[in-house]
Write a protein that holds these residues in place. Sequence first.
Motif, mmCIF file in Angstrom:
data_model
loop_
_atom_site.group_PDB
_atom_site.id
_atom_site.type_symbol
_atom_site.label_atom_id
_atom_site.label_comp_id
_atom_site.label_asym_id
_atom_site.label_seq_id
_atom_site.Cartn_x
_atom_site.Cartn_y
_atom_site.Cartn_z
ATOM 1 N N LEU A 22 0.837 -1.202 0.000
ATOM 2 C CA LEU A 22 0.000 0.000 0.000
ATOM 3 C C LEU A 22 0.872 1.252 0.000
ATOM 4 O O LEU A 22 0.602 2.203 -0.747
ATOM 5 N N ALA A 23 1.913 1.252 0.814
ATOM 6 C CA ALA A 23 2.813 2.410 0.864
ATOM 7 C C ALA A 23 3.494 2.622 -0.493
ATOM 8 O O ALA A 23 3.602 3.762 -0.966
ATOM 9 N N VAL A 24 3.929 1.539 -1.120
ATOM 10 C CA VAL A 24 4.574 1.654 -2.433
ATOM 11 C C VAL A 24 3.568 2.150 -3.470
ATOM 12 O O VAL A 24 3.897 2.999 -4.315
ATOM 13 N N ALA A 25 2.346 1.664 -3.404
ATOM 14 C CA ALA A 25 1.316 2.112 -4.347
ATOM 15 C C ALA A 25 1.013 3.602 -4.158
ATOM 16 O O ALA A 25 0.861 4.340 -5.139
ATOM 17 N N LEU A 26 0.928 4.052 -2.922
ATOM 18 C CA LEU A 26 0.669 5.467 -2.669
ATOM 19 C C LEU A 26 1.848 6.338 -3.104
ATOM 20 O O LEU A 26 1.651 7.447 -3.600
ATOM 21 N N MET A 27 3.061 5.835 -2.912
ATOM 22 C CA MET A 27 4.231 6.574 -3.392
ATOM 23 C C MET A 27 4.208 6.684 -4.913
ATOM 24 O O MET A 27 4.672 7.675 -5.479
ATOM 25 N N GLY A 28 3.661 5.681 -5.563
ATOM 26 C CA GLY A 28 3.592 5.677 -7.018
ATOM 27 C C GLY A 28 2.664 6.724 -7.591
ATOM 28 O O GLY A 28 2.696 6.993 -8.788
ATOM 29 N N LEU A 29 1.839 7.341 -6.763
ATOM 30 C CA LEU A 29 0.966 8.413 -7.233
ATOM 31 C C LEU A 29 1.760 9.669 -7.576
ATOM 32 O O LEU A 29 1.295 10.515 -8.334
ATOM 33 N N SER A 30 2.929 9.783 -7.009
ATOM 34 C CA SER A 30 3.795 10.941 -7.271
ATOM 35 C C SER A 30 4.697 10.647 -8.469
ATOM 36 O O SER A 30 5.389 9.636 -8.504
ATOM 37 N N ARG A 31 4.707 11.556 -9.416
ATOM 38 C CA ARG A 31 5.524 11.376 -10.612
ATOM 39 C C ARG A 31 7.017 11.350 -10.261
ATOM 40 O O ARG A 31 7.787 10.584 -10.821
ATOM 41 N N ALA A 32 7.426 12.167 -9.297
ATOM 42 C CA ALA A 32 8.838 12.213 -8.899
ATOM 43 C C ALA A 32 9.271 10.900 -8.255
ATOM 44 O O ALA A 32 10.373 10.417 -8.498
ATOM 45 N N ALA A 33 8.397 10.324 -7.437
ATOM 46 C CA ALA A 33 8.731 9.060 -6.767
ATOM 47 C C ALA A 33 8.831 7.919 -7.772
ATOM 48 O O ALA A 33 9.701 7.054 -7.654
ATOM 49 N N ARG A 34 7.942 7.918 -8.765
ATOM 50 C CA ARG A 34 7.961 6.835 -9.761
ATOM 51 C C ARG A 34 9.264 6.792 -10.537
ATOM 52 O O ARG A 34 9.686 5.741 -10.996
ATOM 53 N N GLY A 35 9.909 7.916 -10.689
ATOM 54 C CA GLY A 35 11.158 7.965 -11.437
ATOM 55 C C GLY A 35 12.377 7.575 -10.621
ATOM 56 O O GLY A 35 13.452 7.366 -11.179
ATOM 57 N N SER A 36 12.226 7.440 -9.305
ATOM 58 C CA SER A 36 13.395 7.149 -8.471
ATOM 59 C C SER A 36 13.732 5.663 -8.502
ATOM 60 O O SER A 36 12.868 4.807 -8.664
ATOM 61 N N ARG A 37 15.009 5.388 -8.325
ATOM 62 C CA ARG A 37 15.496 3.998 -8.324
ATOM 63 C C ARG A 37 14.948 3.242 -7.113
ATOM 64 O O ARG A 37 14.618 2.061 -7.223
ATOM 65 N N ALA A 38 14.844 3.917 -5.961
ATOM 66 C CA ALA A 38 14.335 3.267 -4.748
ATOM 67 C C ALA A 38 12.893 2.799 -4.943
ATOM 68 O O ALA A 38 12.529 1.694 -4.531
ATOM 69 N N TYR A 39 12.076 3.632 -5.579
ATOM 70 C CA TYR A 39 10.688 3.242 -5.826
ATOM 71 C C TYR A 39 10.627 2.046 -6.773
ATOM 72 O O TYR A 39 9.845 1.114 -6.557
ATOM 73 N N GLN A 40 11.426 2.074 -7.809
ATOM 74 C CA GLN A 40 11.409 0.978 -8.770
ATOM 75 C C GLN A 40 11.817 -0.338 -8.122
ATOM 76 O O GLN A 40 11.210 -1.379 -8.384
ATOM 77 N N LEU A 41 12.819 -0.306 -7.253
ATOM 78 C CA LEU A 41 13.229 -1.517 -6.537
ATOM 79 C C LEU A 41 12.146 -1.991 -5.568
ATOM 80 O O LEU A 41 11.897 -3.190 -5.449
ATOM 81 N N ALA A 42 11.500 -1.041 -4.872
ATOM 82 C CA ALA A 42 10.432 -1.411 -3.937
ATOM 83 C C ALA A 42 9.250 -2.025 -4.687
ATOM 84 O O ALA A 42 8.677 -3.030 -4.241
ATOM 85 N N ALA A 43 8.883 -1.445 -5.813
ATOM 86 C CA ALA A 43 7.771 -1.989 -6.607
ATOM 87 C C ALA A 43 8.119 -3.380 -7.137
ATOM 88 O O ALA A 43 7.285 -4.285 -7.119
ATOM 89 N N PHE A 44 9.352 -3.557 -7.583
ATOM 90 C CA PHE A 44 9.792 -4.863 -8.079
ATOM 91 C C PHE A 44 9.732 -5.898 -6.956
ATOM 92 O O PHE A 44 9.270 -7.019 -7.160
ATOM 93 N N ALA A 45 10.191 -5.525 -5.752
ATOM 94 C CA ALA A 45 10.165 -6.448 -4.616
ATOM 95 C C ALA A 45 8.728 -6.824 -4.256
ATOM 96 O O ALA A 45 8.441 -7.984 -3.955
ATOM 97 N N CYS A 46 7.825 -5.854 -4.290
ATOM 98 C CA CYS A 46 6.415 -6.135 -3.975
ATOM 99 C C CYS A 46 5.799 -7.074 -5.013
ATOM 100 O O CYS A 46 5.032 -7.968 -4.670
ATOM 101 N N LEU A 47 6.136 -6.856 -6.280
ATOM 102 C CA LEU A 47 5.601 -7.717 -7.332
ATOM 103 C C LEU A 47 6.165 -9.127 -7.269
ATOM 104 O O LEU A 47 5.497 -10.094 -7.623
#
Length: 66
Positions: A22-47
């Motif tokens: 849920l936290a990763v999904a909410l972070m994904g609402l921000s365009r700046a967060a979606r472009g960060s490497r940390a967000y991409q790794l967190a989303a990959f780990a969740c998937l």
Amino acid sequence: MAGYLAVLADSDLFGTMALISLAVALMGLSRAARGSRAYQLAAFACLLFMPVLYGVGIYILNLPPA
């Protein structure tokens, strides 16, 4: 190992993973967060969490009884 995994699965593993997802999904609402490497790794780990957990479960279930 099977006993450890049984206790782990009965704990708050899935609730914790749901909150992290849920936290990763909410972070994904921000365009700046979606472009960060940390967000991409967190989303990959969740998937990847559920397929990995499924694979571990299948492996444990296919072990011969002790």
